[in-house]
Design an enzyme around this catalytic site. Sequence first.
Site, PDB file in Angstrom:
ATOM      1  N   ASN A  40       0.869  -0.917   0.140  1.00  0.00           N
ATOM      2  CA  ASN A  40      -0.293  -0.410  -0.183  1.00  0.00           C
ATOM      3  C   ASN A  40       0.677   0.884   0.456  1.00  0.00           C
ATOM      4  O   ASN A  40       0.403   2.883  -0.456  1.00  0.00           O
ATOM      5  CB  ASN A  40      -1.006   0.223   0.997  1.00  0.00           C
ATOM      6  CG  ASN A  40      -2.148  -1.157   0.899  1.00  0.00           C
ATOM      7  OD1 ASN A  40      -3.178  -0.478   0.038  1.00  0.00           O
ATOM      8  ND2 ASN A  40      -2.165  -1.859   1.526  1.00  0.00           N
ATOM      9  N   VAL A  86     -10.261   5.886   3.510  1.00  0.00           N
ATOM     10  CA  VAL A  86     -10.953   5.041   3.572  1.00  0.00           C
ATOM     11  C   VAL A  86      -9.898   3.527   3.679  1.00  0.00           C
ATOM     12  O   VAL A  86     -10.289   2.949   3.960  1.00  0.00           O
ATOM     13  CB  VAL A  86     -11.864   4.723   2.365  1.00  0.00           C
ATOM     14  CG1 VAL A  86     -13.026   3.741   3.154  1.00  0.00           C
ATOM     15  CG2 VAL A  86     -12.189   5.710   2.654  1.00  0.00           C
ATOM     16  N   ASP A 100     -16.829   2.687  12.695  1.00  0.00           N
ATOM     17  CA  ASP A 100     -16.747   2.033  13.387  1.00  0.00           C
ATOM     18  C   ASP A 100     -17.242   2.778  14.414  1.00  0.00           C
ATOM     19  O   ASP A 100     -18.603   2.044  15.265  1.00  0.00           O
ATOM     20  CB  ASP A 100     -15.231   1.439  14.061  1.00  0.00           C
ATOM     21  CG  ASP A 100     -14.380   1.422  12.973  1.00  0.00           C
ATOM     22  OD1 ASP A 100     -14.522   0.268  12.354  1.00  0.00           O
ATOM     23  OD2 ASP A 100     -13.625   2.138  12.687  1.00  0.00           O
ATOM     24  N   ARG A 103     -20.905   1.870  13.602  1.00  0.00           N
ATOM     25  CA  ARG A 103     -21.784   1.164  14.533  1.00  0.00           C
ATOM     26  C   ARG A 103     -21.683   0.721  16.205  1.00  0.00           C
ATOM     27  O   ARG A 103     -22.668   0.228  16.699  1.00  0.00           O
ATOM     28  CB  ARG A 103     -20.147  -0.370  13.924  1.00  0.00           C
ATOM     29  CG  ARG A 103     -19.901  -0.421  13.129  1.00  0.00           C
ATOM     30  CD  ARG A 103     -19.009  -1.320  12.014  1.00  0.00           C
ATOM     31  NE  ARG A 103     -19.121  -2.141  11.107  1.00  0.00           N
ATOM     32  CZ  ARG A 103     -17.908  -1.837  10.303  1.00  0.00           C
ATOM     33  NH1 ARG A 103     -16.338  -2.042  10.979  1.00  0.00           N
ATOM     34  NH2 ARG A 103     -17.646  -2.681   9.114  1.00  0.00           N
ATOM     35  N   HIS A 137      -8.268   1.977  12.637  1.00  0.00           N
ATOM     36  CA  HIS A 137      -9.322   0.797  12.616  1.00  0.00           C
ATOM     37  C   HIS A 137      -8.535  -0.759  12.500  1.00  0.00           C
ATOM     38  O   HIS A 137      -8.437  -0.234  11.324  1.00  0.00           O
ATOM     39  CB  HIS A 137      -9.515   2.107  10.844  1.00  0.00           C
ATOM     40  CG  HIS A 137     -10.767   1.012  10.068  1.00  0.00           C
ATOM     41  ND1 HIS A 137     -11.545   0.797  10.629  1.00  0.00           N
ATOM     42  CD2 HIS A 137     -10.412   0.252   9.356  1.00  0.00           C
ATOM     43  CE1 HIS A 137     -12.755  -0.196  10.000  1.00  0.00           C
ATOM     44  NE2 HIS A 137     -11.745  -0.527   8.578  1.00  0.00           N
TER      45      HIS A 137
HETATM   46  P1  NAI Z   1     -12.731  -3.107  -4.268  1.00  0.00           P
HETATM   47  O1  NAI Z   1     -11.753  -4.188  -4.630  1.00  0.00           O
HETATM   48  O2  NAI Z   1     -14.458  -3.438  -4.801  1.00  0.00           O
HETATM   49  O3  NAI Z   1     -12.231  -1.563  -4.585  1.00  0.00           O
HETATM   50  C1  NAI Z   1     -10.943  -0.891  -4.472  1.00  0.00           C
HETATM   51  C2  NAI Z   1     -11.032  -0.111  -6.062  1.00  0.00           C
HETATM   52  O4  NAI Z   1      -9.549   0.316  -6.132  1.00  0.00           O
HETATM   53  C3  NAI Z   1     -10.814  -1.223  -7.133  1.00  0.00           C
HETATM   54  O5  NAI Z   1     -12.032  -0.876  -8.128  1.00  0.00           O
HETATM   55  C4  NAI Z   1      -9.406  -1.559  -7.393  1.00  0.00           C
HETATM   56  O6  NAI Z   1      -9.395  -1.139  -9.406  1.00  0.00           O
HETATM   57  C5  NAI Z   1      -8.831   0.085  -7.312  1.00  0.00           C
HETATM   58  N1  NAI Z   1      -7.663   0.401  -6.779  1.00  0.00           N
HETATM   59  C6  NAI Z   1      -6.698  -0.647  -6.795  1.00  0.00           C
HETATM   60  N2  NAI Z   1      -5.460   0.596  -6.556  1.00  0.00           N
HETATM   61  C7  NAI Z   1      -5.531   1.290  -7.294  1.00  0.00           C
HETATM   62  C8  NAI Z   1      -5.102   2.739  -7.289  1.00  0.00           C
HETATM   63  N3  NAI Z   1      -3.739   2.478  -7.198  1.00  0.00           N
HETATM   64  N4  NAI Z   1      -5.714   3.568  -7.392  1.00  0.00           N
HETATM   65  C9  NAI Z   1      -6.778   3.868  -7.572  1.00  0.00           C
HETATM   66  N5  NAI Z   1      -7.950   3.221  -7.856  1.00  0.00           N
HETATM   67  C10 NAI Z   1      -6.995   1.658  -7.548  1.00  0.00           C
HETATM   68  O7  NAI Z   1     -12.503  -2.563  -2.551  1.00  0.00           O
HETATM   69  P2  NAI Z   1     -13.879  -1.752  -1.244  1.00  0.00           P
HETATM   70  O8  NAI Z   1     -14.926  -2.773  -1.657  1.00  0.00           O
HETATM   71  O9  NAI Z   1     -14.380  -0.931  -2.221  1.00  0.00           O
HETATM   72  O10 NAI Z   1     -12.664  -1.209  -0.488  1.00  0.00           O
HETATM   73  C11 NAI Z   1     -12.149  -0.365  -0.689  1.00  0.00           C
HETATM   74  C12 NAI Z   1     -11.122  -0.366   0.954  1.00  0.00           C
HETATM   75  O11 NAI Z   1     -11.826   0.190   1.522  1.00  0.00           O
HETATM   76  C13 NAI Z   1     -10.304  -1.451   1.177  1.00  0.00           C
HETATM   77  O12 NAI Z   1      -8.775  -1.116   1.493  1.00  0.00           O
HETATM   78  C14 NAI Z   1     -11.164  -1.814   2.497  1.00  0.00           C
HETATM   79  O13 NAI Z   1     -10.334  -2.919   2.798  1.00  0.00           O
HETATM   80  C15 NAI Z   1     -11.177  -0.164   2.699  1.00  0.00           C
HETATM   81  N6  NAI Z   1     -12.283  -0.635   3.855  1.00  0.00           N
HETATM   82  C16 NAI Z   1     -12.401   0.042   5.146  1.00  0.00           C
HETATM   83  C17 NAI Z   1     -12.984   0.811   5.546  1.00  0.00           C
HETATM   84  C18 NAI Z   1     -13.155   1.350   6.956  1.00  0.00           C
HETATM   85  O14 NAI Z   1     -13.264   1.703   7.845  1.00  0.00           O
HETATM   86  N7  NAI Z   1     -11.379   2.266   7.082  1.00  0.00           N
HETATM   87  C19 NAI Z   1     -13.956  -0.269   5.870  1.00  0.00           C
HETATM   88  C20 NAI Z   1     -14.777  -1.201   4.821  1.00  0.00           C
HETATM   89  C21 NAI Z   1     -13.256  -1.335   3.589  1.00  0.00           C
END
Ligand code: NAI
Length: 326
Positions: free
Chosen positions: A105, A129, A159, A162, A187
Amino acid sequence: MKKPVKVAVTGAAGQIGYALLFRIAAGDMLGPDQPVDLHLLEITPALGALEGVTMELNDCAFPLLNKIVQTDDPNVAFKDCDYALLVGAMPRKQGMERKDLLSANGGIFGPQGKAINDHASRDVKVLVVGNPANTNALIAQQNAPDLDPKCFTAMVRLDHNRAMSQLAEKTGAHNTDIKNVIIWGNHSATQYPDIHHATVKGKDAKPQVDEAWYTDTFIPDVQQRGAAIIKARGASSAASAASAAIDHMRSWALGTPEGEWVSMGIPSDGSYGIEPGVIYGYPCTCKDGKYEIVQGLEINEFSRGKMDATDAELREERAAVEHLFA
Ligand code: NAI
């Protein structure tokens, strides 16, 4: 009508992106009188899917949506942006150590931090996020030396929400009756959901629940809620995460009500004994586009232990990514 503001969203074609963009364009984040330009960033292979999302955004004919930019170049995405929601991240793959995840990351959030540094508005509001959110926010911040470090925040609002919902359910109250829960720290599973200062219908929350429920049910359930959603839904929280991102940005931009606070992952400044150097969940009030840590809350021994444990985890994460700082 106001002048449009530019809102950059990364990972825009992902599942959170799909739940988030339509709400931003509908005015849920910045209010019903604030038009937006959406700057959508994706990796090159996802640009086709992003085009589909853009077609759907256009098909909504949102009154507040002024313009959409689609790109795979962070320098274009963050150009003059006022808000940046960094959602796209490298997911943890099977067999991957947390250290490898942090480094992978770093390869995303380092360059994005630099692009924000070079191109964004000087008082850009950045919300990370993508997980591990706090440390990704730190990496981005450390690659943006020309910006105020306070521009960079991480999301613990899901959180927080929730915790409100679970406390409401337990006490037979409604979410709107619950005020001032706190998510301290990371988180992650070490986060500390604290109800010592919360109220239910204006009365102290803590005496309204039994201690065993608080320590053995509430705290672990809030900490593990993400895993429970994955188990039930077969996919990680998306709509609720998007909703929390909207809440975080709206509070920051438009302010918190008098006497109420929200939880935000922000640069630690020594408050509550958390030394500078990590992005830590704190209770914050917001006014005029700025946030401040709520001061003077009494911290008992139980809370102290939990707050220090999550701080220790954040410092371990920091040590694993320090080589990625500019
Ligand atoms: P997802 O996999 O459906 O979507 C992520 C998107 O990011 C994909 O379309 C991918 O192509 C894109 N991506 C990857 N690398 C990239 C880059 N360098 N530049 C631009 N786009 C890029 O995942 P989702 O479900 O949308 O989750 C996204 C993130 O949010 C995950 O890391 C997940 O763990 C996190 N998350 C955080 C939460 C929080 O409370 N802080 C809660 C839920 C999820």
